[in-house]
Design a protein around this motif. Structure first.
Motif, short mmCIF file in Angstrom:
data_model
loop_
_atom_site.label_atom_id
_atom_site.label_comp_id
_atom_site.label_asym_id
_atom_site.label_seq_id
_atom_site.Cartn_x
_atom_site.Cartn_y
_atom_site.Cartn_z
N GLY A 112 -76.96 -74.60 1.83
CA GLY A 112 -77.39 -73.27 2.24
C GLY A 112 -77.13 -72.94 3.68
O GLY A 112 -77.66 -71.93 4.18
N ALA A 113 -76.31 -73.72 4.39
CA ALA A 113 -76.11 -73.50 5.82
C ALA A 113 -74.86 -72.70 6.14
O ALA A 113 -74.78 -72.07 7.20
N VAL A 114 -73.88 -72.70 5.25
CA VAL A 114 -72.58 -72.10 5.56
C VAL A 114 -72.24 -71.05 4.50
O VAL A 114 -72.43 -71.27 3.29
N LEU A 115 -71.74 -69.93 4.97
CA LEU A 115 -71.26 -68.87 4.09
C LEU A 115 -69.75 -68.77 4.23
O LEU A 115 -69.23 -68.63 5.34
N ALA A 116 -69.05 -68.84 3.09
CA ALA A 116 -67.60 -68.64 3.07
C ALA A 116 -67.31 -67.22 2.61
O ALA A 116 -67.92 -66.73 1.64
N ARG A 139 -74.11 -58.53 4.39
CA ARG A 139 -75.55 -58.46 4.69
C ARG A 139 -76.29 -59.56 3.97
O ARG A 139 -76.07 -59.78 2.78
N VAL A 140 -77.20 -60.22 4.68
CA VAL A 140 -78.07 -61.24 4.11
C VAL A 140 -79.47 -60.65 4.07
O VAL A 140 -80.03 -60.28 5.11
N THR A 141 -80.05 -60.53 2.86
CA THR A 141 -81.32 -59.82 2.67
C THR A 141 -82.33 -60.75 2.01
O THR A 141 -82.00 -61.45 1.04
N ASN A 142 -83.56 -60.75 2.54
CA ASN A 142 -84.65 -61.50 1.93
C ASN A 142 -85.00 -60.86 0.59
O ASN A 142 -85.31 -59.68 0.52
N ARG A 143 -84.93 -61.65 -0.51
CA ARG A 143 -85.16 -61.09 -1.83
C ARG A 143 -86.61 -60.69 -2.04
O ARG A 143 -86.90 -59.75 -2.78
N GLY A 144 -87.53 -61.37 -1.41
CA GLY A 144 -88.94 -61.05 -1.61
C GLY A 144 -89.37 -59.79 -0.88
O GLY A 144 -89.96 -58.88 -1.47
N SER A 145 -89.05 -59.69 0.42
CA SER A 145 -89.52 -58.58 1.24
C SER A 145 -88.49 -57.47 1.41
O SER A 145 -88.83 -56.36 1.83
N GLY A 146 -87.21 -57.76 1.15
CA GLY A 146 -86.16 -56.77 1.37
C GLY A 146 -85.73 -56.70 2.83
O GLY A 146 -84.93 -55.83 3.20
N GLU A 147 -86.23 -57.60 3.67
CA GLU A 147 -85.89 -57.59 5.09
C GLU A 147 -84.45 -58.06 5.30
O GLU A 147 -83.99 -59.02 4.67
N GLU A 148 -83.74 -57.37 6.18
CA GLU A 148 -82.38 -57.77 6.50
C GLU A 148 -82.42 -58.94 7.47
O GLU A 148 -82.95 -58.84 8.59
N LEU A 149 -81.87 -60.10 7.08
CA LEU A 149 -81.92 -61.31 7.87
C LEU A 149 -80.72 -61.48 8.78
O LEU A 149 -80.84 -62.02 9.87
N LEU A 150 -79.55 -60.99 8.31
CA LEU A 150 -78.34 -61.25 9.07
C LEU A 150 -77.26 -60.26 8.65
O LEU A 150 -77.20 -59.85 7.50
N VAL A 151 -76.42 -59.87 9.60
CA VAL A 151 -75.25 -59.03 9.33
C VAL A 151 -74.04 -59.72 9.93
O VAL A 151 -74.05 -60.10 11.10
N ILE A 152 -73.00 -59.88 9.08
CA ILE A 152 -71.76 -60.54 9.52
C ILE A 152 -70.61 -59.57 9.31
O ILE A 152 -70.50 -58.93 8.26
N GLU A 153 -69.76 -59.46 10.30
CA GLU A 153 -68.59 -58.59 10.20
C GLU A 153 -67.33 -59.44 10.30
O GLU A 153 -66.86 -59.74 11.39
N PRO A 154 -66.78 -59.85 9.12
CA PRO A 154 -65.58 -60.71 9.14
C PRO A 154 -64.38 -60.04 9.80
O PRO A 154 -63.53 -60.70 10.38
N GLY A 155 -64.28 -58.68 9.66
CA GLY A 155 -63.21 -57.96 10.31
C GLY A 155 -61.82 -58.33 9.84
O GLY A 155 -60.89 -58.39 10.64
N ASN A 156 -61.68 -58.61 8.55
CA ASN A 156 -60.36 -59.01 8.04
C ASN A 156 -60.03 -58.29 6.73
O ASN A 156 -59.56 -58.88 5.78
N GLY A 157 -60.32 -57.01 6.69
CA GLY A 157 -59.99 -56.23 5.50
C GLY A 157 -61.02 -56.33 4.41
O GLY A 157 -62.16 -56.78 4.61
N ARG A 179 -77.48 -69.43 9.76
CA ARG A 179 -78.64 -69.48 10.66
C ARG A 179 -78.51 -68.45 11.79
O ARG A 179 -79.46 -67.74 12.10
N ASP A 180 -77.32 -68.34 12.40
CA ASP A 180 -77.16 -67.43 13.52
C ASP A 180 -75.95 -66.50 13.40
O ASP A 180 -75.64 -65.76 14.33
N GLY A 181 -75.24 -66.55 12.29
CA GLY A 181 -74.10 -65.66 12.10
C GLY A 181 -72.88 -66.03 12.89
O GLY A 181 -71.98 -65.20 13.07
N ARG A 182 -72.78 -67.25 13.33
CA ARG A 182 -71.68 -67.69 14.18
C ARG A 182 -70.46 -68.05 13.32
O ARG A 182 -70.57 -68.62 12.24
#
Length: 918
Positions: free
Chosen positions: A890-894, A861-879, A907-910
């Motif tokens: 700040g563009a890529v999450l490993a 889950r990617v959450t805005n620290r100021g407002s607490g709004e959920e920005l993005l949800v990623i499901e890696p699906g690998n355990g 940006r889009d969870g791709r």
């Protein structure tokens, strides 16, 4: 008293070298342990040693050890030069413990300090079994701080050592001692310098002359006469009392020990603390020449003298102690050496055992005046009937005419345990004299028999041919012994058990099954509990009810030597194995003696300080194994820690490099020093290493952790590094480059022991404070410059493992097992608690600008620290997810998960790419 002047007087005219040496040692202790005085002691000691007979270095290892023990048992301070090499003569094993104990009384001596320093520089033993020896060694050096050890300790600390846990133990103790040694000593006065110079000249004159005859200090004649009286009549207590008084008057601690044991023998009770201390300090010296052939753990003293021991001869030379008069006080011996048992010096012997039927045959055939032996056994049985039966039938056993009790121990599980298998015994001359017979074997448990054979044994005891002459028959089982006793007016059943306190239910069930067939066959019952604690009354009542008795006797006898049950079987099994090994060594030494070839010497083990890891470029695969526990972006690379530490291309996730583990240390944790391009590594074997990514080499390393390094951290902007291990030891390291390309061996700048094991550690971006998360869930802050400070700021529940500072250092964030995160202000004030996941928060990170918090549970889950709004949800699906990292833009999450790494667009969870674990 001016001991320097006294030493000068002792060396003047007809020199008394030994007296001068004693004065110099006292002067060394009294004058800050000056190195100048240590040199005088060593020079005079070397001059004295020229007149002494050394221990033959060509002896085989068992012979050398026996000769060394015999020499050291009565040694005085002027013989140290002869004995000290024995601390390094291998193979040592447990022998070094005995040698060290005999030299320990001389620890406050410059020659012993130098020897201990050599042991630190070149450790003769590194096994965990000898860690207590090293603890005692460093304790002695702490009491006698010698500044000459400073360069030795410093050099020891600058060597990593091997991969075993010995080296961090040695390094920690060496560092502690180094910090306790004085940096400078007061200078000697002008008068003292003049005295030292004259003494040096005088010792040089003596050394230039031919060696003077020097008689080794012998036992005073009065003491020799008193000991001779004790040995001549070992049962007479009055000789021991007189000997104790004489020894006390001379300041010999053995006099006090004899008095303490005689008093306890008269009034009963357990050994006092003082008695145990005296025995621990002087046991080997009191054994004297016998110490080299006696298994030390088996020795038992009574009345101030040894009365029992297991004796093993490993070489022909060791047999020289057989005629020693000190054997006279032994009442019991376990050995397979017939020559020792039949020697006239064993005049006090009442029980002999620990041998087989072959040795029993020799004893039965031995001729001579009748011995005082009353009991034989255990005789170890490996064949029924024995191969030597014909000889046993013919031997008159006149030398053993006093034997009335025989104890057979069945070593083989498949040997018969029926009484008929032992009927031959009573057809032998020895058997016809017996009044007591004992049969023991671990495979005698009740659960191993369909029908307990005790009634058959009892019937044989009552009316069997030859058995009816017995007054006592004992049968050992797994946890108890049945003893059938025939008395003039009654028949007694004695049940001895090793059960302490309240027995397990299956013990009671087995005891009922054993005792039930004996109901109505005896007139009285006696229960003897041999365990450390007396058996509870309710259990004794169950035993009595099973045997059919309403009234019975119950005795607690923990001090009795019974060798019951499994422990007894294991002890005799070990004795057989030791005798077999000793026989092999004896055979080899005899063969070498016949050929005239000395035993080849084994080169001492050396430790390698070579690299722990090697940089491998252009690898085809990167073995990640299971979960990926650490990720970090570094320019165009993504650094990964799984089973292997390595680098992937940040865009294509293609393998680029890996650190090859040269010592199977296995990296357990990593911290990235972005500003300097370094990795700070902790390993499962306790090593810590600083690795230069640009130069592809080790910069620094250390081995001060004894267990797995749980977490490491880098202090931003400073060459300070932190590491904490599973044993709660927290070290702070300062890296300073050394000359050349060799890695610097780092020494902790500061250390502390934490109250609880740590699962996560994070340093504030300013580099001032350190946050720690304990396994109990406690979160605390410490100052980087003062690790002893500890301020608890909250608890996040047990088994929490995630702790992070926000990029700007304004917040500290921890994850709970229930899926929530807790946020504190930089000063430690708790701000909020937010539930983000259904279960365990396994990883946390933030975007470089600190605007978003990224957390991992079953999904990311990617959450805005100021407002607490959920920005993005990623499901890696690998355990299970083990780690997260965000690229510098700040563009890529490993995401590091089970057996793989995946990259996602923030940006889009791709999904951008995936590298599977290999």
């Amino acid at each position: 008293m001016d001991h320097l002047a006294a030493a000068a007087r002792a060396l003047a005219g007809e020199p008394d070298r030994v007296a001068a040496l004693d004065h110099l040692v006292v002067a060394w202790r009294a004058n800050h342990r000056w190195p100048e005085l240590a040199e005088l002691v060593e020079a005079l000691s070397a001059e004295i040693t020229r007149a002494l007979t050394p221990i033959d270095a060509e002896l085989g290892d068992p012979d050398y050890h026996a000769a060394w023990i015999a020499r050291a048992a009565g040694a005085t301070a002027h013989e140290l030069e002869i004995l000290i090499p024995g601390l390094f003569r291998g193979p040592l094993g447990k022998r070094i413990r005995e040698r060290f104990d005999l030299l320990a009384p001389f620890a406050d001596d410059p020659r012993m300090c130098a020897a201990f320093g050599r042991m630190i520089a070149e450790p003769p033993v590194t096994a965990a079994a000898n860690f207590s020896l090293w603890a005692q060694l460093f304790a002695r050096l702490k009491q006698a701080p010698d500044v000459r050890l400073r360069p030795i300790l410093d050099q020891r600390l600058r060597s990593v050592g091997g991969a075993s846990q010995f080296w961090p133990m040695l390094h920690q103790r060496a560092l502690k001692l180094l910090r306790q040694l004085p940096n400078e000593l007061p200078e000697p006065s002008a008068e003292q310098r003049e005295q030292i110079a004259k003494l040096r000249e005088r010792i040089a004159e003596l050394a230039a002359a031919p060696p003077a005859a020097l008689v080794r200090g012998d036992t005073p004649s009065l003491e020799s006469e008193l000991l001779a009286k004790v040995y001549a009549n070992p049962d007479a207590l009055e000789h021991r009392l007189v000997c104790a008084d004489a020894l006390l008057s001379q300041g010999d601690p053995r006099g006090e020990f004899i008095q303490l044991q005689l008093a306890r023998q008269e009034h009963g009770g357990r050994p006092s603390k003082r008695e145990r201390q005296l025995l621990a300090a002087h046991e080997l010296s009191w054994l004297g020449d016998l110490g080299g052939v006696i298994e030390r753990k088996s020795v038992r003293f009574e009345g101030g003298f040894p009365v029992y021991g297991e004796v093993l001869f490993e070489s022909a030379t060791q047999r020289a102690v057989i005629g020693n008069e000190a054997w006279a006080t032994f009442r019991e011996v376990d050995t397979d050496n017939v020559s020792l048992l039949t020697d006239p010096c064993m005049r006090g012997l009442r029980r002999a055992g620990g041998f087989g039927f072959a040795q029993l045959r020799e004893l039965l055939e031995h001729l001579g005046p009748a011995s005082g032996i009353e009991r034989l056994g255990p005789v170890l049985v490996d064949q029924l009937p024995p191969f030597e039966l014909e000889h046993l039938m013919k031997a008159e056993a006149s030398w053993l005419s006093g034997v009335r009790e025989l104890w057979l121990h069945l070593d083989q599980h498949d040997l018969s345990k029926e009484p008929d298998a032992f009927g031959w015994l009573f057809s032998t001359p020895l058997g016809r004299r017996l009044r007591a017979f004992r049969l023991s074997s671990f495979p005698f448990p009740s659960y191993d028999l369909r029908e307990p054979p005790w009634p058959a044994w009892l019937d044989t005891f009552d009316g069997g041919d030859g058995w009816s002459r017995l007054e006592r028959l004992s049968l050992d089982m797994s946890f108890l012994t049945l003893e059938f006793v025939r008395e003039p007016q009654r028949r007694l059943l004695r049940v001895s058990t090793v059960i302490s306190g309240g027995p397990a239910h299956y013990h009671l069930r087995d005891a009922e099954r054993v005792l039930a067939p004996l109901r109505g066959r005896f007139d009285a019952l006696e229960i003897v509990s041999r365990g450390a604690k007396p058996m509870v009354t309710t259990a004794a009542l169950i035993f009595a009810e099973a045997a059919g008795f309403a009234r019975f006797g119950h005795v607690h006898a923990p001090g009795a030597k019974t060798e019951l049950g499994y422990e007894g079987w294991r002890r005799w099994r070990k004795l057989i194995e030791r005798q077999g090994r000793a026989a092999k060594r004896l055979s080899k030494s005899r063969k070498r003696a016949r050929k005239g070839t000395p035993k080849p010497r084994r080169a001492p083990a050396t430790t390698s300080d070579g690299p722990w890891f090697r940089f491998a470029d252009g690898v085809e695969k990167l073995g990640l194994g299971g979960s990926v526990s650490w990720l970090e972006f570094c320019g165009d690379e993504l650094h990964v820690l799984g089973r292997t530490l390595g680098g992937l291309s940040a865009d294509s996730l293609a393998p680029r490099w890996a650190l090859e583990d040269r010592r199977h240390a296995s990296v357990s944790c990593v911290a990235h020093d972005r500003g300097r391009g370094r990795l700070w590594l902790g390993t499962y074997k306790g090593a810590t290493l600083l690795w230069d990514l640009a130069g592809r080499r080790e910069l620094g390393r250390a081995r001060f952790h004894r267990t797995e390094v749980r977490a490491v951290a880098v202090v931003p902007g400073r060459d300070l590094l932190l590491s904490v291990d599973r044993d709660r030891k927290l070290h702070e390291w300062a890296y300073e480059p050394g000359p050349g390309d060799e890695p610097v061996v780092m020494i902790p700048r500061a250390s502390t022991t934490l109250a609880a094991p740590v699962t996560a550690m994070a340093v504030h971006p300013s580099g001032d404070s350190l946050a720690l998360l304990a396994g109990s869930g406690r979160v605390s802050l410490r100052s980087v410059d003062d690790l002893s400070t500890d301020r608890v700021i909250g608890h996040v529940g047990p088994r929490a493992e995630v702790l992070r500072w926000a990029p700007g250092g304004d917040h500290l964030i921890a994850g709970r097992r229930d899926g929530s995160v807790v946020v504190w202000d930089a000063d430690g004030t708790e701000l909020t608690e937010v539930e983000l996941h259904e279960a365990h928060v396994s990883a946390l990170c933030s975007t470089p600008d600190g605007g978003a918090l990224i957390s991992a549970g079953k999904r990311v889950r990617v959450t805005n620290r100021g407002s607490g709004e959920e920005l993005l949800v990623i499901e890696p699906g690998n355990g299970t997810i083990g780690s997260l990292a965000v690229s510098e833009d700040g563009a890529v999450l490993a995401v590091g998960a089970w057996r793989g790494v995946s990259c996602w667009s923030l940006r889009d969870g791709r999904l951008l790419g995936r590298y599977p674990g290999v």
